[in-house]
Design an enzyme around this catalytic site. Structure first.
Site, PDB file in Angstrom:
ATOM      1  N   HIS A  69      71.543  21.736  22.967  1.00 27.62           N
ATOM      2  CA  HIS A  69      72.682  22.634  23.172  1.00 27.62           C
ATOM      3  C   HIS A  69      73.804  22.308  22.186  1.00 27.62           C
ATOM      4  CE1 HIS A  69      71.542  23.996  27.493  1.00 27.62           C
ATOM      5  NE2 HIS A  69      71.152  24.859  26.573  1.00 27.62           N
ATOM      6  N   ASP A  71      76.953  22.385  22.369  1.00 32.27           N
ATOM      7  CA  ASP A  71      78.074  21.541  22.803  1.00 32.27           C
ATOM      8  C   ASP A  71      77.680  20.065  22.820  1.00 32.27           C
ATOM      9  OD1 ASP A  71      76.371  22.138  24.883  1.00 32.27           O
ATOM     10  OD2 ASP A  71      77.893  21.984  26.440  1.00 32.27           O
ATOM     11  N   HIS A  72      76.437  19.772  22.422  1.00 34.44           N
ATOM     12  CA  HIS A  72      75.995  18.386  22.295  1.00 34.44           C
ATOM     13  C   HIS A  72      75.554  18.029  20.876  1.00 34.44           C
ATOM     14  CE1 HIS A  72      75.993  17.210  26.617  1.00 34.44           C
ATOM     15  NE2 HIS A  72      76.040  18.533  26.741  1.00 34.44           N
ATOM     16  N   GLU A 202      77.063  13.051  33.206  1.00 32.85           N
ATOM     17  CA  GLU A 202      77.750  14.339  33.160  1.00 32.85           C
ATOM     18  C   GLU A 202      78.120  14.705  34.585  1.00 32.85           C
ATOM     19  OE1 GLU A 202      76.370  17.988  33.549  1.00 32.85           O
ATOM     20  OE2 GLU A 202      74.257  17.591  33.936  1.00 32.85           O
TER      21      GLU A 202
END
Lengths: 599, 658
Positions: A69, A71-72, A202
């Protein structure tokens, strides 16, 4: 063990992940995400924190990417090619395969469509990927002599992994995004009881204990079905890989069962490719799919066709999966603009939307959107949110903590209020420290590791042999000498330590004269002493030797007549310093004289 | 450390290692060469095989004629084929803690071990090994079970009878150990005991031993194993390859610093170059097909066949063979082809790169798509409709005793246009062909064995430098048929220790240290003393805890508080014997300083006398005598405890404690 974070990182914000961990002198960067909600410099992490003191490559020992992803991993080419990092980057095989495709896709939208400059190029993505080392699940990767990492299955998306980072006696587990319940195409995250000093988890769904998945699925199918029945169009904004496959499998089986005819489309570009990845990396999917893939590959869809831009204007019902998932650009946004005005239509947001995106705006109830060129778009279509993102909920996070048994927990990638609730729960249930640092904040955690040393087998065997005799459960006291030389620690017997250092033992011996009133002959006195000692010292070995002396363990007792007084005998009690206690005890015992009546 | 050698077959090993407190079985290979003594199992009634004459002893007695048949000058057992199991009597196999599998060929005896010996442990193998191993077993069971044979011969196994039989039956070894094939439920039960592992995964066994699989480069998921504790390391090398074919390359670096390296599974055809053999294979195939003949390739359903298909993929168009059908017939053909495409992580770099595109790593996907390669579960069904000649057929079993290959041997054997090409090295092709003689069909022998040859072995050993090498006895002498080839044996220093079936070896190893952990509280309490520059010592008195073979040192518990009198006894029962031992002493006493110290403590009448070895210090009033020598001090006094303690402490001040 200390632990830092790069500002604006993953702290109390689901925007992106980028965490810096220092462990036993090693610096490891965990994920390198970009923020979907920004279109300026803020979308990438600020690495000046490191670069002000030198080059990234010198500072960092390695970079770990948990999954594909953006955002990673979205800032990775910026980080490695534009800021400059040449060290190793670790990720799993599927992540390594899929990551560059998503990066390229993202680059195209940003540069080619929006015309932004000062962005990474295709070549930079390729150069960046050359620095990637692919890892197997559970493989212990030796980054260097002291630093090792190990990947665990995380569910969430294809190839997602949790990583254990170990240096010296200290260890950290970083979860990335994970899912503790298996779904239609992926398995559940799993980790062994590795007891890390710190678990970085997370916490996207920190407070949610989600209702049963089956309910959510039924709800989803019902809504899609109803809309299609009344002739409406359903838009499902997704990212090409991940939830898309899960929902495709769901709809495919539903269409098959209900014998529905309305077309389902998957937006162009990544579709075929995406499904190919799932076919080739089938070992990363759940057990059921793996078992049956020879007979029937779940990723070969019968009802789902490739989408063409022109189809959006077709009359009649249809379901379209379109990228990207937060309606911030690209095809999904285009279709949304076309369909938004009709109340018969529906948009279903199956995942989290970052602040600033169209997706986030409509989910928070906004119905008049200002588009590019000051155009106002009125949203009349139905807007539904259904959490299908495969993140662990509060229950799942607790479950993972139970599995791994960390000594400290640190929550990231979540919203402050929700994290606070979870933090309290964790501290109550597991009695471990739980941290939730804000963006850019540094947390330091002290550990108190035990020290591994080499013990000589001779010493250990001697000790265990003694211990094994009477009571195995009773802990044993052992005596040894620790030799510390050039950073090596060895525990050996004192004798061996002396020998190794070339030193001689110095024997310290005591001989005490004890006077005893006893008119009998010497050998009779000796016999009386012997019987007395034997009666008192039941646990010791007391012996009467042929030469007339007595031994108690290694203590020697001899008797002589007093030169002047025949009625007094002199006992010579002789012992070494090692028998100090017993020797001292014996002399005081004998000094009290012999009991009457013993002969 | 002991090694129990349960198999004499160098490429189908089965050894048991007693390492520290664990019992580890290394592979369980099944020797299938025993099946060569049996008649083939035809899928379709074969008039030739069913009319064979029974074998009659020289003296005319016919009691064996039901069990033994004569066929083209050889005698064969007419029965369900049987396999030679690993030794089961050498040690109690129920004591085996774990089984480590190195590749799918070396696990074929697994059901016999896990289902019949009381085994309760865990089996470790990689995912491709398990999946493909399952396919091999499935094919084996299937090809034997679908030709039910009522008869099971046992009379000939009687030692007295066997003596009378012609060779090779007469010389067959361990016939009493031969067993019929297992069943699918047994296979499933055996495979359910396997735990999947990945390369370089460290697996802890009982806290005492760590085992790690390493890529061995020979087959999909094939591994060598490291078995180690903190201080000793055994490397188990089995079926490794340095050639670049489809699997991930061999990990050599991790084999370094081994105390013992067990070396098995070298090439069975040390004189043949695999690349040359592949070339010959393609040429013979092309010639036969061009002349209108059929080609039969007896093979396993996985492994070299992937490489052969890849070669053919590149070769057929240029050789003008685009219209020749290729058939792959096996109950597991489809599974094998599908499975080969999903193990990206276990493949060589080139193939991995293809998966990243994403494209199937093996080109046989394209051969199937373009209809050039077709696969069928058996000759029955669809195949008989699609079958076109001339063609190329890949099918099993390479022993030619069971499976669909038997049918094609019967079908094509009579025509000299056809060719059978042997590529699998496990069986002597002449022995395999024996029951089919006389044959008109051409026979070509192109054994492809990519495992290490002796040149590669000696290079490997030079590089990883193990202290000791252990190998099957076959590797310590030239092959029997080429006794002058002294280059075809292992050459290393010290010479390798060799083993043979049913032998127990004692592995040379001397252990001197063990790992122990010092708890932080104890570490804080230690007082290190620098004895020599760079060397510090600290005496440690601590409580030793041992759990799961892990040792930990903790602070001794505090001495019990002076208790209320009655409870004392119970308290001291609970507390371990923790009177601290007195340390050893070292150093010497400088007499002058000692005397000064005595005087400082109020002894006014100190007198010193010299002796041969040192001095005597006299305290006249106290009638006390202190003998001081280089390495000893002797205090002789009256029973005056305060005095003695005072003197003792004075002496100790001059000495170092250990």
């Amino acid at each position: 063990l200390s632990f830092f974070r790069l500002g604006p990182g993953a702290g109390q914000d689901v925007g992106r992940s980028c965490i810096l961990v220092s462990i036993a002198g090693k610096n490891v960067m965990l994920d390198c995400g970009m923020h979907m909600g920004y279109n300026d410099d803020r979308r990438f992490p600020d690495f000046s924190y490191i670069t002000q003191n030198g080059r990234l490559t010198d500072f960092l020992d390695c970079v770990i990417i948990s999954h594909f992803h953006l955002d990673h991993c979205g800032a990775l080419p910026y980080f490695s090619e534009m800021v400059g990092y040449d060290g190793p980057i670790y990720m799993t095989h599927p992540t390594k395969a899929i990551c560059p495709i998503l990066l390229e896709d993202y680059r195209k939208i940003t540069v080619d469509k929006k015309g932004e400059t000062n962005f990474f190029t295709s070549q930079m993505i390729k150069d960046c990927m050359k620095k990637v080392v692919a890892v197997h699940l559970h493989q212990t990767v030796q980054v260097d002599e002291e630093l090792e990492i190990k990947a665990y299955y995380a569910g969430h998306v294809l190839g997602a992994a949790m990583f254990q980072i170990k240096a010296g006696c200290e260890s950290v587990v970083y979860t990335g995004d994970y899912n503790m319940t298996p779904d239609r195409h992926l398995g559940a995250a799993w980790i062994d009881k590795c007891r890390p000093d710190l678990l970085i988890s997370e916490s996207t769904y920190a407070t949610t204990i989600r209702d049963s998945k089956r309910c959510r699925e039924r709800d989803f199918l019902k809504k899609v079905h109803e809309t299609v029945e009344r002739g409406g169009k359903v838009l499902i904004p997704v990212f090409a890989l991940g939830r898309a496959q899960e929902l495709c499998i769901l709809l495919e089986t539903f269409w098959e069962r209900m014998n529905l005819k309305a077309p389902i489309y998957f937006s162009t570009g990544l579709t075929e490719k995406a499904n190919h990845y799932y076919k080739l990396f089938i070992t990363w999917t759940n057990q059921k799919i793996r078992k049956t893939f020879v007979q029937r590959n779940m990723f070969e869809f019968k009802h789902i066709k490739a989408f063409d831009r022109a189809f959006a204007d077709n009359p009649g019902p249809m379901v379209v999966f379109a990228t990207p998932g937060m309606l911030h650009a690209g095809q999904s946004l285009q279709i949304f603009r076309k369909w938004a005005g009709n109340e018969k239509n529906m948009v279903i947001m199956p995942g989290y939307c970052v602040q600033g995106t169209v997706g986030h705006k409509i989910l928070s109830g906004q119905r008049k959107l200002e588009m590019e060129g000051r155009q106002i778009l009125e949203v009349k279509m139905q807007v539904e949110y259904m959490s299908f993102s495969a993140h662990a909920d509060a229950k799942g996070i607790m479950q993972l903590i139970r599995q791994a048994e960390p000594r400290n927990v640190l929550l990231v990638h979540g919203e402050a209020k929700k994290m606070e609730f979870l933090k309290q729960k964790i501290e109550q249930e597991f009695h471990v420290n739980c941290y939730m640092p804000a963006n850019g904040e540094t947390t330091t955690i002290f550990t108190n590791p035990s020290i591994p040393v080499d013990i000589s087998l001779g010493l250990l065997k001697r000790e265990t042999a003694i211990g094994l005799l009477p009571d195995v459960k009773k802990p044993k006291l052992m005596h040894g000498t620790l030799i510390m030389k050039d950073n090596s620690f060895r525990l050996v017997s004192p004798e061996q330590a002396l020998k190794e250092l070339g030193l001689a033992e110095h024997q310290l011996r005591f001989t005490c004269r004890v006077h005893i009133q006893d008119p009998r002959k010497e050998h009779e006195t000796v016999l009386r002493v012997y019987n007395h000692l034997k009666g008192v010292l039941k646990d010791y070995s007391v012996q009467h030797l042929p030469d007339g002396s007595i031994t108690v363990e290694s203590i020697l007792i001899q008797a002589t007549a007093h030169s002047e007084d025949q009625g007094t005998k002199v006992l010579l009690v002789s012992w070494t310093y090692q028998d100090e206690e017993l020797g001292s005890y014996l002399t005081s015992l004998l000094k009290k004289g012999l009991p009457q009546g013993t002969s | 450390f002991f090694q129990y050698c349960l198999s004499g077959h160098p490429t189908l090993p089965c050894n048991v290692l007693k390492f520290k407190s664990t019992t580890i079985m290394l592979d369980c290979g099944l020797d299938m060469t025993s099946t060569l003594n049996f008649l083939p199992l035809p899928l379709v009634q074969s008039p030739r095989l069913s009319k064979l004459p029974g074998w009659v002893l020289k003296d005319g007695s016919t009691f064996l004629d039901k069990e033994l048949k004569e066929c083209s000058g050889h005698v064969f057992v007419d029965s369900v084929p049987e396999f030679c199991l690993p030794e089961t009597e050498l040690l109690d196999l129920s004591t085996v803690d774990v089984i480590l599998i190195s590749n799918y060929h070396c696990m074929m005896a697994l059901p016999y071990i896990t289902e019949y010996t009381g085994f309760t442990g865990t089996v470790y193998a990689t995912e491709p090994t398990v999946q493909i191993g399952r396919l091999l077993m499935e094919e084996l069971v299937n090809s034997i079970e679908r030709v039910p044979k009522a008869q099971s011969a046992s009379m000939w196994k009687n030692k007295e009878v066997q003596r009378l039989l012609p060779a090779p039956l007469k010389d067959a070894v361990e016939v009493s150990m031969w067993r019929k094939c297992y069943t699918m439920p047994e296979v499933n039960a055996a495979l359910s005991k396997i735990q999947l592992v990945g390369y370089s995964q460290k697996i802890e066994l009982f806290g005492a031993v760590q085992v790690t699989p390493l890529s061995s480069g020979y087959a999909l998921g094939s591994s060598n194993w490291i078995i180690q504790s903190h201080y000793e390391k055994v490397s188990y090398v089995s079926g490794s390859s340095l050639l670049t074919t489809h699997p991930q390359p061999m990990d050599q670096a991790s084999l370094k610093n081994s105390d013992v390296l067990i070396l098995t599974g070298l090439t069975q055809i040390p004189t043949a170059n695999p690349d040359g053999m592949v070339g010959e294979f393609c040429n013979n195939l092309a010639i036969t097909v061009r002349n209108g003949g059929n080609v039969l390739v007896p093979c396993y359903p996985s492994g070299v066949i992937y490489d052969l298909l890849e070669c053919l993929y590149q070769f057929i168009d240029s050789a003008g063979l685009s219209n020749v059908p290729f058939y792959f017939i096996s109950p597991v053909a489809n599974s094998s082809l599908e499975f080969s495409q999903i193990f990206a992580e276990w493949l060589c770099h080139n193939k991995q790169t293809k998966v990243y595109l994403p494209e199937p790593p093996f080109p046989h996907a394209e051969l199937i798509q373009t209809n050039k390669l077709k696969h069928y579960p058996s000759i029955h069904g669809d195949f008989s409709n699609d079958f076109k000649q001339p063609c190329v057929v890949f099918t099993g079993h390479p022993s030619l005793r069971f499976g669909d290959v038997v049918h094609f041997m019967e079908l094509w054997g009579k025509s000299s246009l056809n060719t059978v090409i042997f590529t699998e090295p496990d069986f002597s092709y002449l022995d395999a062909l024996a029951p089919y003689q006389p044959l008109a069909m051409k026979c070509v022998y192109c054994p492809i064995d990519t495992r290490l040859n002796f040149i590669q072995v000696s290079k490997l050993l030079k590089e990883v430098q193990p202290l000791h090498v252990v190998c099957p006895e076959q590797y310590t002498q030239p092959p029997p048929t080429q006794s002058h080839r002294t280059d075809l044996m292992i050459d290393c220093q010290p010479p390798p220790m060799s083993y043979r079936r049913a032998e127990v070896l004692t592995l040379p190893y001397k252990r001197r240290y063990e790992k122990i952990e010092i708890m932080p509280e104890l570490a804080d309490s230690l007082v290190p003393l620098e004895i020599k520059p760079g060397i510090s010592l600290a005496t440690v008195s601590a409580v030793l805890h041992t759990k799961d073979n892990k040792h930990v040192l903790q602070l001794p518990p505090k001495p019990p508080q002076p208790p209320a009198s009655k409870k004392r006894k119970r308290v001291s029962d609970d507390v371990p014997e923790c009177k601290p031992l007195k340390p050893l002493l070292s150093g010497s006493i400088p007499v002058d300083q000692f005397v000064q110290a005595l005087e400082k403590h109020g002894f006014s009448d100190v007198k010193v006398e010299d002796t041969a070895k040192g001095h005597i210090v006299l305290l006249q009033e106290a009638e006390t005598l202190i003998q001081i020598e280089e390495d000893s001090t002797h205090i002789i006094c009256d029973n005056d405890e305060p005095l003695r303690v005072k003197l003792r402490d004075l002496v100790l001040k001059f000495l170092q404690k250990f």
